[in-house]
Design an enzyme around this catalytic site. Structure first.
Site, PDB file in Angstrom:
ATOM      1  N   SER A 114       0.807  -0.884   0.140  1.00  0.00           N
ATOM      2  CA  SER A 114       0.090  -0.088   0.350  1.00  0.00           C
ATOM      3  C   SER A 114       0.887   1.481  -0.171  1.00  0.00           C
ATOM      4  O   SER A 114       2.288   1.096   0.386  1.00  0.00           O
ATOM      5  CB  SER A 114      -0.953   0.179   1.125  1.00  0.00           C
ATOM      6  OG  SER A 114      -1.890   1.383   1.263  1.00  0.00           O
ATOM      7  N   TYR A 132      -1.627   0.141  10.771  1.00  0.00           N
ATOM      8  CA  TYR A 132      -1.683  -0.578   9.157  1.00  0.00           C
ATOM      9  C   TYR A 132      -0.047  -0.472   8.250  1.00  0.00           C
ATOM     10  O   TYR A 132       0.173  -1.117   7.767  1.00  0.00           O
ATOM     11  CB  TYR A 132      -2.791   0.166   9.093  1.00  0.00           C
ATOM     12  CG  TYR A 132      -3.218  -0.904   7.004  1.00  0.00           C
ATOM     13  CD1 TYR A 132      -3.428  -1.637   6.923  1.00  0.00           C
ATOM     14  CD2 TYR A 132      -2.951   0.416   6.526  1.00  0.00           C
ATOM     15  CE1 TYR A 132      -3.800  -2.296   5.510  1.00  0.00           C
ATOM     16  CE2 TYR A 132      -3.110   0.643   5.187  1.00  0.00           C
ATOM     17  CZ  TYR A 132      -3.836  -1.114   4.622  1.00  0.00           C
ATOM     18  OH  TYR A 132      -3.611  -0.973   3.422  1.00  0.00           O
TER      19      TYR A 132
END
Length: 253
Positions: free
Chosen positions: A148, A161
């Site tokens: 990501s 995250y």
């Protein structure tokens, strides 16, 4: 798009029950790849396998929990029995559970670390030997990890995250030093804002609203956009490794 030179390859796609994993499985199957569909939701996998078959492709549903080492090992055994050794592994399965670090949500931290990092490692362990054998036989061999942009772009309240995705980006870089000399390609893909169900797991209304606002402000990537990028990447000549790809919506800085 369809990539004919992928015909007859055997792929493992994790997170195949929805989003980028599902789209990747369908895109690869359309290109003639035999696809093992890995995820926890058996009903979704069975439905996807049936859709792929209806479209003329070949897929098998393999209910798997990447947080359980025995489940991953059993999946590998079944895939080898049904399809044989694989030459393409796509790690898509992941969780995004943002919250302020001061909230101290150790339950969320543990789930993200075990899914986003250790789960990826378990899948790699299960199939690295297959990739090495394919490469030794002169075939294309690919490991694709979906990370990501949170791996290198800071977002408030997404610290853990982002840390898990930074680990995957770094893991991919390190693995290229080990596997590249074996002619195994390692690709790390960092999508930006993408329209999947990933955000549906957020239990913080403020953060969920902030994410919804981003989707309102710009045209996000679709799961199919990322799937097509993955298929394009692994369809390059075997000596060409697209090692690091950042894919953003045009409107995302």
């Amino acid at each position: 798009m369809s990539y004919e030179n992928l015909t007859d390859r055997i792929a493992v796609v994790t997170g195949a029950a929805s989003g980028m994993g599902e789209a990747t499985a369908r895109t690869l199957a359309r290109s003639g790849v035999r696809v093992a569909l890995l995820a926890r939701r058996t009903d979704r996998l069975t439905e996807l396998a049936a859709k792929i078959a209806a479209d003329g492709g070949i897929a098998t549903a393999v209910t798997t929990d990447v947080t359980d080492p025995d489940s991953v090992a059993a999946a590998a055994t079944l895939i080898h029995k049904v399809f044989g050794p694989v030459s393409l592994v796509v790690n898509v399965a992941g969780l995004m559970l943002p919250n302020p670090i001061l909230a101290g949500r150790e339950d969320e931290w543990a789930r993200m670390v075990d899914t986003n990092i250790t789960g990826v490692l378990r899948v790699i362990r299960a199939f690295a030997g297959d990739l090495a054998a394919a490469a030794d036989a002169g075939q294309a061999a690919d490991l694709v990890n979906v990370s990501s942009i949170a791996a290198h772009v800071a977002f408030p309240d997404y610290a853990v995250y982002g840390a898990t995705k930074a680990a995957i980006t770094q893991l991919s870089a390190m693995l290229r030093t080990e596997l590249g000399s074996r002619r195994i390609r390692v690709t790390n893909i960092e999508p930006g804002l993408t329209d999947t169900e990933l955000g549906s797991h957020i239990d913080n209304p403020e953060l969920a609203g902030r994410l919804d606002g981003m989707f309102t402000a710009m045209t996000a990537l679709s799961a199919d956009d990322v799937a097509d990028l993955i298929a394009y990447t692994v369809s390059r000549p075997s000596h060409v490794n697209l090692r690091q790809i950042v894919a953003l919506p045009t409107q995302q800085a």
